[in-house]
Design an enzyme around this catalytic site. Structure first.
Site, mmCIF file in Angstrom:
data_model
loop_
_atom_site.group_PDB
_atom_site.id
_atom_site.type_symbol
_atom_site.label_atom_id
_atom_site.label_comp_id
_atom_site.label_asym_id
_atom_site.label_seq_id
_atom_site.Cartn_x
_atom_site.Cartn_y
_atom_site.Cartn_z
ATOM 1 N N GLY A 1 -1.234 -0.723 7.031
ATOM 2 C CA GLY A 1 -1.867 -1.306 5.856
ATOM 3 C C GLY A 1 -1.522 -2.786 5.727
ATOM 4 N N PHE B 1 -1.708 -5.987 -0.008
ATOM 5 C CA PHE B 1 -0.688 -6.851 -0.600
ATOM 6 C C PHE B 1 0.717 -6.469 -0.130
ATOM 7 C CE2 PHE B 1 -4.125 -7.578 -3.680
ATOM 8 C CZ PHE B 1 -4.099 -8.960 -3.698
ATOM 9 N N GLU C 1 -13.712 -6.124 -16.762
ATOM 10 C CA GLU C 1 -14.101 -7.355 -16.058
ATOM 11 C C GLU C 1 -15.527 -7.254 -15.526
ATOM 12 O OE1 GLU C 1 -9.848 -9.284 -14.822
ATOM 13 O OE2 GLU C 1 -10.782 -8.071 -13.300
ATOM 14 N N VAL D 1 -4.822 4.952 10.932
ATOM 15 C CA VAL D 1 -3.714 5.888 11.146
ATOM 16 C C VAL D 1 -4.109 7.236 10.555
ATOM 17 C CG1 VAL D 1 -1.336 6.414 10.445
ATOM 18 C CG2 VAL D 1 -1.918 4.148 11.317
HETATM 19 C C1 LIG Z 1 -11.240 -3.679 -8.206
HETATM 20 C C2 LIG Z 1 -9.750 -3.854 -8.288
HETATM 21 C C3 LIG Z 1 -9.212 -4.831 -9.130
HETATM 22 C C4 LIG Z 1 -7.848 -5.009 -9.212
HETATM 23 N N1 LIG Z 1 -7.353 -6.000 -10.030
HETATM 24 C C5 LIG Z 1 -6.031 -6.230 -10.052
HETATM 25 C C6 LIG Z 1 -5.496 -7.311 -10.821
HETATM 26 O O1 LIG Z 1 -6.243 -8.036 -11.485
HETATM 27 N N2 LIG Z 1 -4.151 -7.521 -10.798
HETATM 28 C C7 LIG Z 1 -3.313 -6.720 -10.058
HETATM 29 O O2 LIG Z 1 -2.106 -6.955 -10.033
HETATM 30 N N3 LIG Z 1 -3.780 -5.688 -9.338
HETATM 31 C C8 LIG Z 1 -5.114 -5.429 -9.317
HETATM 32 N N4 LIG Z 1 -5.596 -4.387 -8.575
HETATM 33 C C9 LIG Z 1 -4.644 -3.492 -7.910
HETATM 34 C C10 LIG Z 1 -4.105 -4.123 -6.642
HETATM 35 O O3 LIG Z 1 -5.167 -4.599 -5.850
HETATM 36 C C11 LIG Z 1 -3.287 -3.074 -5.916
HETATM 37 O O4 LIG Z 1 -2.212 -2.695 -6.749
HETATM 38 C C12 LIG Z 1 -2.750 -3.608 -4.600
HETATM 39 O O5 LIG Z 1 -3.812 -3.913 -3.742
HETATM 40 C C13 LIG Z 1 -1.839 -2.574 -3.950
HETATM 41 O O6 LIG Z 1 -1.399 -3.068 -2.724
HETATM 42 P P1 LIG Z 1 -1.113 -2.057 -1.534
HETATM 43 O O7 LIG Z 1 -0.569 -2.894 -0.426
HETATM 44 O O8 LIG Z 1 -0.333 -0.896 -2.002
HETATM 45 O O9 LIG Z 1 -2.543 -1.482 -1.145
HETATM 46 P P2 LIG Z 1 -3.860 -2.238 -0.723
HETATM 47 O O10 LIG Z 1 -3.801 -3.675 -1.089
HETATM 48 O O11 LIG Z 1 -4.974 -1.431 -1.231
HETATM 49 O O12 LIG Z 1 -3.832 -2.184 0.861
HETATM 50 C C14 LIG Z 1 -3.930 -0.984 1.564
HETATM 51 C C15 LIG Z 1 -4.359 -1.334 2.988
HETATM 52 O O13 LIG Z 1 -4.175 -0.204 3.787
HETATM 53 C C16 LIG Z 1 -5.295 -0.045 4.644
HETATM 54 N N5 LIG Z 1 -5.341 1.377 4.971
HETATM 55 C C17 LIG Z 1 -5.446 2.419 4.100
HETATM 56 N N6 LIG Z 1 -5.400 3.585 4.770
HETATM 57 C C18 LIG Z 1 -5.259 3.266 6.087
HETATM 58 C C19 LIG Z 1 -5.154 4.049 7.269
HETATM 59 N N7 LIG Z 1 -5.158 5.383 7.231
HETATM 60 N N8 LIG Z 1 -5.025 3.407 8.449
HETATM 61 C C20 LIG Z 1 -5.032 2.044 8.499
HETATM 62 N N9 LIG Z 1 -5.120 1.268 7.408
HETATM 63 C C21 LIG Z 1 -5.229 1.874 6.215
HETATM 64 C C22 LIG Z 1 -6.462 -0.533 3.821
HETATM 65 O O14 LIG Z 1 -7.533 -0.927 4.642
HETATM 66 C C23 LIG Z 1 -5.832 -1.711 3.078
HETATM 67 O O15 LIG Z 1 -5.969 -2.918 3.779
HETATM 68 C C24 LIG Z 1 -6.973 -4.188 -8.465
HETATM 69 C C25 LIG Z 1 -7.497 -3.200 -7.623
HETATM 70 C C26 LIG Z 1 -8.878 -3.041 -7.530
HETATM 71 C C27 LIG Z 1 -9.446 -1.986 -6.611
#
Ligand SMILES: Cc1cc2nc3c(=O)[nH]c(=O)nc-3n(C[C@H](O)[C@H](O)[C@H](O)COP(=O)(O)OP(=O)(O)OC[C@H]3O[C@@H](n4cnc5c(N)ncnc54)[C@H](O)[C@@H]3O)c2cc1C
Length: 438
Positions: free
Chosen positions: A10, A13, A174, A78
């Site tokens: 992943g 963020f 939003e 994955v």
């Molecule tokens: C529309 C929207 C608006 C948002 N607005 C805000 C905001 O204003 N402020 C805020 O703080 N947060 C906001 N969020 C929440 C924030 O984006 C998430 O909390 C944050 O992205 C979490 O980070 P993460 O790394 O856990 O997951 P993500 O950023 O979602 O990253 C997960 C990554 O894993 C990859 N992935 C998933 N499964 C697999 C797999 N099996 N194999 C390979 N790759 C995989 C995906 O492609 C992705 O790139 C928002 C979310 C959304 C959907």
């Protein structure tokens, strides 16, 4: 001696922050993502409502890490983890289940939409999580205006121009505000048979108020702003039905061709891959060094992890994921470098913000609660700062200034990719990733 192998799954963020924190670690790092880009999800709604181009909120992961020589980027999905053999299984375009060994594993696979057991809603109410979702929703919204303009029967215009958002959290609020601004400024003088200003925008939620994570005052300020923009806010009732004709809420049918799901999310299957304890939502329960109990080499971070702080679970927001990513990177770096472990993870909450239409936001940080133009300026500054590259910061800033002054939008193209129905989202994740990367 062979270098330690670190696998990060992943590049959202959390995963990207972890990879960057390991920049100077003597190790071989593989960063795997099923998309070729890092996505700035907080601005997805702006792509869905034509304010920004997809390329303004997504950056190729390779480009971000081009100078990080210890890291290899792999485009693949994955599908599982073998904790005993210490390997993950990766599928790509032409190979399935390729084994990739690790000494340290970081799972940062985020969340997907949840329809709370009503998966049949998905077909009629797409959610907003990927660039492909945002483009599909943009297609749906713009297509609705085109269909209404082509429709000779004025009685059908209202149904075609009714937009429903299910879920009044930050994304729903939003989106509702942005659609209102789109119809009342950008589109208002471009049609001849219809008046876009008459479009009906309905925001529905079972919760008693919008923006539940914010204080009651800010929630009230956001509601008043939405109503001023002409959004109908309908709270306190769950949606009983979503189908091709719209929704049923509190026994009333609201006819609409454009229903957007902004309600729930469910974690990735990381808990199932690892077969470890999860919370009720399915997020992996982790310890305060972000590892999984009994496996000090496996870290789970971000939205797909569950960790309590001061008796409350940490929220699924970008700041938590980034801080956890940096922390997991530091723990691994210290172990490899033979340094002592850092003190347990502690989340520092910098506050929350949500935009409600043009030039208005709500901001809550500790005891500070602000709404209005000042909060919107702060929102704009913070979001620009966190975009992945300086070129994105510049183009998004210029686009915002242009849109603010002229009311014109970045991208109002209806682009129907091969294999997807006009105005409908592509369904499987591989197709979504492929579409989004174009
Ligand atoms: C529309 C929207 C608006 C948002 N607005 C805000 C905001 O204003 N402020 C805020 O703080 N947060 C906001 N969020 C929440 C924030 O984006 C998430 O909390 C944050 O992205 C979490 O980070 P993460 O790394 O856990 O997951 P993500 O950023 O979602 O990253 C997960 C990554 O894993 C990859 N992935 C998933 N499964 C697999 C797999 N099996 N194999 C390979 N790759 C995989 C995906 O492609 C992705 O790139 C928002 C979310 C959304 C959907």
């Amino acid at each position: 001696m062979a270098l330690p192998q670190i696998v990060i799954v992943g590049a959202g963020f959390g995963g990207l922050a972890a990879a960057k924190a390991l920049k100077n670690t003597p190790a071989e790092i593989a960063l795997i993502d099923r998309a070729n880009h890092h996505l700035f999800q907080p601005l997805l709604y702006q792509v869905a409502t034509s304010a920004l181009f997809p390329g303004q909120i997504g950056t190729p992961i390779r480009a971000i890490l081009r100078n990080q020589k210890n890291t290899t980027v792999i485009l693949g999905e994955v599908t599982g983890v073998d904790k005993t053999q210490k390997c993950v299984f990766v599928s790509d375009a032409d190979r399935e289940g390729v084994r990739l060994a690790y000494d340290y594993l970081i799972l940062a696979t985020g969340v997907t939409h949840s329809y709370f057991g009503h998966n049949e809603f998905a077909k009629f109410a797409p959610g907003l999580k990927t660039l492909a979702d945002a483009e599909a929703i943009r297609n749906m919204i713009l297509q609705a205006f085109e269909q209404a303009e082509a429709e000779e029967d004025p009685a059908r215009h209202r149904d075609l121009l009714t937009f429903i958002l299910v879920g009044a959290g930050p994304t729903g609020v939003e989106m509702a505000g942005a659609i209102a601004v789109l119809v009342r400024s950008t589109l208002k003088s471009e049609f001849r048979r219809i008046d876009p200003v008459t479009a009906r925008i309905v925001l529905v939620d079972i919760a008693p108020r919008v923006l539940p994570p914010f204080s009651e005052e800010l929630s009230k300020a956001a509601t008043q702003r939405l109503e001023k923009l002409g959004v109908e806010v309908r709270l306190g009732h769950s949606v009983d039905q979503i189908d091709a004709d719209g929704i049923v809420v509190a026994g009333e049918r609201i006819v609409s061709k454009t229903v957007i799901w902004t309600a729930g999310v469910a974690p990735s299957p990381a808990g199932k891959w690892l077969q470890v304890e999860t919370d009720r939502a399915g997020r992996v329960r982790i310890q305060n060094d972000l590892t999984v109990p009994g496996h000090s080499e496996i870290f789970v971070i971000g939205d797909t992890a569950s960790l309590d702080q001061n008796g409350k679970p940490l929220p699924g927001v970008a700041q938590v994921a980034m801080q956890q990513g940096r922390y997991a990177g530091k723990v691994i770096h210290n172990r490899i470098a033979g340094k002592p472990a850092p003190s347990p993870f502690s989340y520092f909450d910098k506050g929350s913000m949500a935009v409600v239409g043009k030039g208005f936001a709500v901001l809550q940080s500790g005891k500070v609660q602000v709404s209005g133009f000042g909060a919107w300026l702060a929102w704009a500054a913070v979001h620009l700062q966190f975009l992945a590259t300086s070129s994105l910061r510049l183009t998004v800033f210029l686009q915002w200034v242009w849109t603010y002054v002229t009311g014109q939008r970045g991208s109002r193209l209806i682009v129907n990719h091969h294999g997807s129905e006009p105005g409908k989202p592509a369904t499987d994740s591989a197709t979504k990733a492929a579409v989004a990367s174009k």
